[in-house]
Scaffold this active site. Structure first.
Site, PDB file in Angstrom:
ATOM      1  N   ASP A   8       0.828  -1.202   0.000  1.00  0.00           N
ATOM      2  CA  ASP A   8       0.000   0.000   0.000  1.00  0.00           C
ATOM      3  C   ASP A   8       0.867   1.259   0.000  1.00  0.00           C
ATOM      4  O   ASP A   8       1.960   1.273   0.563  1.00  0.00           O
ATOM      5  CB  ASP A   8      -0.887  -0.010   1.243  1.00  0.00           C
ATOM      6  CG  ASP A   8      -2.087   0.904   1.120  1.00  0.00           C
ATOM      7  OD1 ASP A   8      -2.326   1.421   0.014  1.00  0.00           O
ATOM      8  OD2 ASP A   8      -2.777   1.109   2.129  1.00  0.00           O
ATOM      9  N   HIS A  43       3.171   3.182  -8.777  1.00  0.00           N
ATOM     10  CA  HIS A  43       3.093   1.742  -9.025  1.00  0.00           C
ATOM     11  C   HIS A  43       4.361   1.253  -9.725  1.00  0.00           C
ATOM     12  O   HIS A  43       4.873   0.164  -9.426  1.00  0.00           O
ATOM     13  CB  HIS A  43       1.870   1.418  -9.881  1.00  0.00           C
ATOM     14  CG  HIS A  43       0.568   1.734  -9.198  1.00  0.00           C
ATOM     15  ND1 HIS A  43       0.211   1.171  -7.987  1.00  0.00           N
ATOM     16  CD2 HIS A  43      -0.452   2.560  -9.552  1.00  0.00           C
ATOM     17  CE1 HIS A  43      -0.985   1.631  -7.627  1.00  0.00           C
ATOM     18  NE2 HIS A  43      -1.401   2.471  -8.568  1.00  0.00           N
ATOM     19  N   LEU A  48      11.486 -20.576  -3.251  1.00  0.00           N
ATOM     20  CA  LEU A  48      10.396 -19.710  -2.811  1.00  0.00           C
ATOM     21  C   LEU A  48       9.175 -19.835  -3.715  1.00  0.00           C
ATOM     22  O   LEU A  48       9.298 -19.805  -4.937  1.00  0.00           O
ATOM     23  CB  LEU A  48      10.882 -18.255  -2.812  1.00  0.00           C
ATOM     24  CG  LEU A  48       9.829 -17.172  -2.554  1.00  0.00           C
ATOM     25  CD1 LEU A  48       9.383 -17.198  -1.098  1.00  0.00           C
ATOM     26  CD2 LEU A  48      10.368 -15.799  -2.938  1.00  0.00           C
TER      27      LEU A  48
END
Length: 245
Positions: free
Chosen positions: A25, A42, A136
Site C-alpha cells: 500500500d 506503481h 520460494l
C-alpha cells in the site's frame, strides 16, 4: 551495505516465517508527495517487489504472497487499472529468467479469467516455466478477494454434498483448505502492510486466521531490504500461542 549484511545474518539466526503476505500500500501517496501521476508510484513499487522477492528467497522463506490487485480495485480510474494490469506482465517478462535462476516458483491466487489476455498469458507462461522450481513460492494475488474465495469454496463443497460425494459431517478444515485458491500452501505466519493503514482489506481471510500483523508507515515504493528485515525481526519478538496459554 554492511549494516544490511549484519541485519540479514541476525534474521537468519532467528526464526524466519514460512509464509509472509504483503499488502503493498502507498504507491499513489508516494507519487502524490512528489507531484507525479499515481501510475509512477506503481512503477516505483515494482522495484520494491523485486528486492523483497530476492531477500525472501535468500532468507529461505517458503511462500511470499503479494496483494497485487484486489476485486475492489476495479473501481479505480480506468487509466490506473489499465496500468496495473500491465505491471505483472512487465515484471514477469523482465524478471522471469532471474526468478528461474533463483529457483523461484511463480503462482497466482485470484479469479484471473477477468484479467486482460496479455496479463493471463504472462502469468500462465511464468507458472509453466517455473513449475518444477523448488525454492520460494511467489504468489501474486490478482483479482483476488478473500470473501469471494470463501464463497467459491462453499459452492464447490455444496456441489460435492449435493452429488453425494461428501457428507456435511465430513467438511473439515482440511477439506476447505484443499479448495482454497492457495491450495496446499501453509497458513500465513506474517502479514505486512505498508503506508500506515491497519486493516486486512479482504486479503487471505482464512489463511491469515492466526497470522501476526506488522504495520509500518513506510510507503511501499520505499519498502526495501532493510524494512523487510525489520518486519521479520519484529515478528520474532512475538509469542504465538494459537489460542493456547
Amino acid at each position: 551495505m554492511f549494516q544490511w549484511l549484519n541485519q540479514t545474518k541476525e534474521v537468519i539466526e532467528q526464526h524466519v516465517p514460512d509464509h509472509i503476505a504483503i499488502i503493498m500500500d502507498g504507491n499513489g501517496r508516494w507519487a502524490k508527495k512528489r507531484g507525479l501521476p499515481r501510475i509512477m508510484g506503481h512503477r516505483e513499487g515494482m522495484k520494491s517487489v523485486r528486492e523483497v522477492v530476492r531477500v525472501a528467497n535468500e532468507l529461505g522463506v517458503k511462500s511470499l504472497t503479494l496483494y497485487a490487485f484486489s476485486t475492489e480495485n476495479w473501481t479505480r480510474p480506468e487509466e490506473e487499472v489499465s496500468f496495473l494490469m500491465k505491471l505483472p506482465a512487465q515484471f514477469l517478462e523482465s524478471d522471469l529468467k532471474d526468478l528461474n535462476e533463483r529457483n523461484v516458483k511463480v503462482e497466482v491466487a485470484g479469479e484471473i479469467s477477468r484479467l486482460p489476455v496479455y496479463t493471463r498469458e504472462a502469468v500462465q507462461q511464468a507458472k509453466q516455466d517455473t513449475v518444477d522450481n523448488t525454492g520460494l513460492r511467489l504468489i501474486f494475488a490478482l483479482n483476488y478477494g478473500g470473501r469471494d474465495e470463501i464463497v467459491q469454496v462453499m459452492q464447490k463443497i455444496a456441489e460435492k454434498v449435493q452429488a453425494g460425494q461428501l457428507l456435511p459431517t465430513e467438511i473439515t478444515n482440511e477439506v476447505i483448505e484443499h479448495e482454497l485458491m492457495t491450495g496446499s500452501m501453509t497458513d500465513v505466519d506474517l502479514v505486512i502492510r505498508t503506508s500506515g493503514e491497519q486493516r486486512l482489506s479482504n486479503f487471505l481471510l482464512w489463511q491469515a486466521a492466526y497470522a501476526e500483523f506488522y504495520f509500518t508507515d513506510v510507503l511501499w515504493p520505499e519498502f526495501r531490504r532493510e524494512q523487510f528485515l525489520t518486519a521479520i525481526e519484529d515478528y520474532n519478538q512475538r509469542t504465538r500461542r494459537f489460542g493456547g496459554v
